[in-house]
Design a protein around this motif. Structure first.
Motif, short mmCIF file in Angstrom:
data_model
loop_
_atom_site.label_atom_id
_atom_site.label_comp_id
_atom_site.label_asym_id
_atom_site.label_seq_id
_atom_site.Cartn_x
_atom_site.Cartn_y
_atom_site.Cartn_z
N ALA A 61 0.83 -1.21 0.00
CA ALA A 61 0.00 0.00 0.00
C ALA A 61 0.87 1.26 0.00
O ALA A 61 0.61 2.20 -0.76
N ILE A 62 1.90 1.26 0.83
CA ILE A 62 2.80 2.43 0.88
C ILE A 62 3.52 2.60 -0.45
O ILE A 62 3.68 3.71 -0.96
N TRP A 63 3.95 1.48 -1.05
CA TRP A 63 4.64 1.55 -2.34
C TRP A 63 3.72 2.12 -3.41
O TRP A 63 4.15 2.95 -4.22
N LEU A 64 2.46 1.70 -3.41
CA LEU A 64 1.53 2.22 -4.41
C LEU A 64 1.26 3.71 -4.22
O LEU A 64 1.17 4.46 -5.19
N VAL A 65 1.13 4.13 -2.97
CA VAL A 65 0.87 5.55 -2.71
C VAL A 65 2.07 6.40 -3.10
O VAL A 65 1.92 7.50 -3.66
N THR A 66 3.27 5.91 -2.83
CA THR A 66 4.47 6.70 -3.12
C THR A 66 5.05 6.43 -4.50
O THR A 66 6.09 6.99 -4.84
N LEU A 67 4.39 5.57 -5.28
CA LEU A 67 4.91 5.21 -6.60
C LEU A 67 5.15 6.41 -7.53
O LEU A 67 6.20 6.48 -8.17
N PRO A 68 4.23 7.37 -7.62
CA PRO A 68 4.52 8.51 -8.51
C PRO A 68 5.80 9.25 -8.13
O PRO A 68 6.58 9.66 -8.99
N PHE A 69 6.05 9.37 -6.83
CA PHE A 69 7.24 10.09 -6.39
C PHE A 69 8.51 9.27 -6.61
O PHE A 69 9.54 9.82 -6.98
N SER A 70 8.43 7.97 -6.38
CA SER A 70 9.62 7.15 -6.60
C SER A 70 9.90 6.98 -8.10
O SER A 70 11.06 6.81 -8.49
N ALA A 76 11.93 3.41 -8.16
CA ALA A 76 10.72 2.61 -7.94
C ALA A 76 11.06 1.15 -7.70
O ALA A 76 10.45 0.49 -6.85
N GLY A 77 12.04 0.61 -8.40
CA GLY A 77 12.43 -0.77 -8.20
C GLY A 77 13.05 -1.01 -6.83
O GLY A 77 12.77 -2.01 -6.17
N GLU A 78 13.89 -0.09 -6.41
CA GLU A 78 14.50 -0.19 -5.09
C GLU A 78 13.45 -0.09 -3.98
O GLU A 78 13.50 -0.82 -2.99
N ALA A 79 12.48 0.81 -4.18
CA ALA A 79 11.40 0.94 -3.21
C ALA A 79 10.57 -0.33 -3.15
O ALA A 79 10.15 -0.77 -2.07
N ALA A 80 10.32 -0.95 -4.29
CA ALA A 80 9.56 -2.21 -4.32
C ALA A 80 10.33 -3.32 -3.61
O ALA A 80 9.74 -4.12 -2.88
N ASP A 81 11.64 -3.36 -3.80
CA ASP A 81 12.45 -4.38 -3.12
C ASP A 81 12.36 -4.24 -1.60
O ASP A 81 12.17 -5.23 -0.89
N VAL A 84 8.15 -4.20 -0.43
CA VAL A 84 7.26 -5.31 -0.77
C VAL A 84 8.01 -6.65 -0.83
O VAL A 84 7.61 -7.62 -0.18
N LEU A 85 9.07 -6.72 -1.61
CA LEU A 85 9.71 -8.01 -1.84
C LEU A 85 10.40 -8.58 -0.61
O LEU A 85 10.34 -9.79 -0.37
N SER A 86 11.05 -7.75 0.18
CA SER A 86 11.72 -8.25 1.39
C SER A 86 10.73 -8.85 2.39
O SER A 86 10.94 -9.97 2.86
N PRO A 87 9.63 -8.15 2.74
CA PRO A 87 8.66 -8.78 3.64
C PRO A 87 7.97 -9.99 3.02
O PRO A 87 7.68 -10.96 3.71
N ALA A 88 7.71 -9.95 1.70
CA ALA A 88 7.07 -11.10 1.05
C ALA A 88 8.00 -12.30 1.06
O ALA A 88 7.55 -13.44 1.26
#
Length: 110
Positions: A61-70, A76-81, A84-88
């Motif tokens: 959810a945080i990644w989606l909200v901050t996606l335009p800024f990242s 954006a890829g680093e933010a997703a890692d 999202v990806l680390s906790p998943a």
């Protein structure tokens, strides 16, 4: 204004669809050699896994909200890692009770 909102929505849906294809590639983890205790498995299954699942959903959810800024910042890829990806990975690609993410090695008795 409606056109901008429509384009933003399409862009977010495209990013979500692309992200869904990235997650299975991340799930092919290295093999690990750990033998967790029963207490570690119970603690992991009842406490840690639900918390990391909540962290995965909240991070998404945080990644989606901050996606335009990242996207503007180019990370954006680093933010997703991180979000999202680390906790998943900690939730879905780790043997029960293990500390490291990865698949448990199966040994056969001969």
């Amino acid at each position: 204004m409606q056109v901008l909102r429509s384009r933003l929505l399409r862009g977010m849906i495209s990013m979500i669809a692309a992200f869904m294809f990235v997650l299975p590639m991340q799930s092919q983890a290295a093999e690990i050699e750990e033998t967790p205790s029963a207490a570690a498995m119970v603690f992991d299954g009842l406490i840690v896994r639900p918390l990391t699942l909540v962290a995965t959903v909240a991070g998404t959810a945080i990644w989606l909200v901050t996606l335009p800024f990242s996207l503007l910042g180019g990370n954006a890829g680093e933010a997703a890692d991180v979000l999202v990806l680390s906790p998943a990975e900690a939730t879905f690609v780790r043997c029960l009770g293990c500390y490291q993410s990865g698949r448990k090695i199966e040994f056969e008795d001969r």
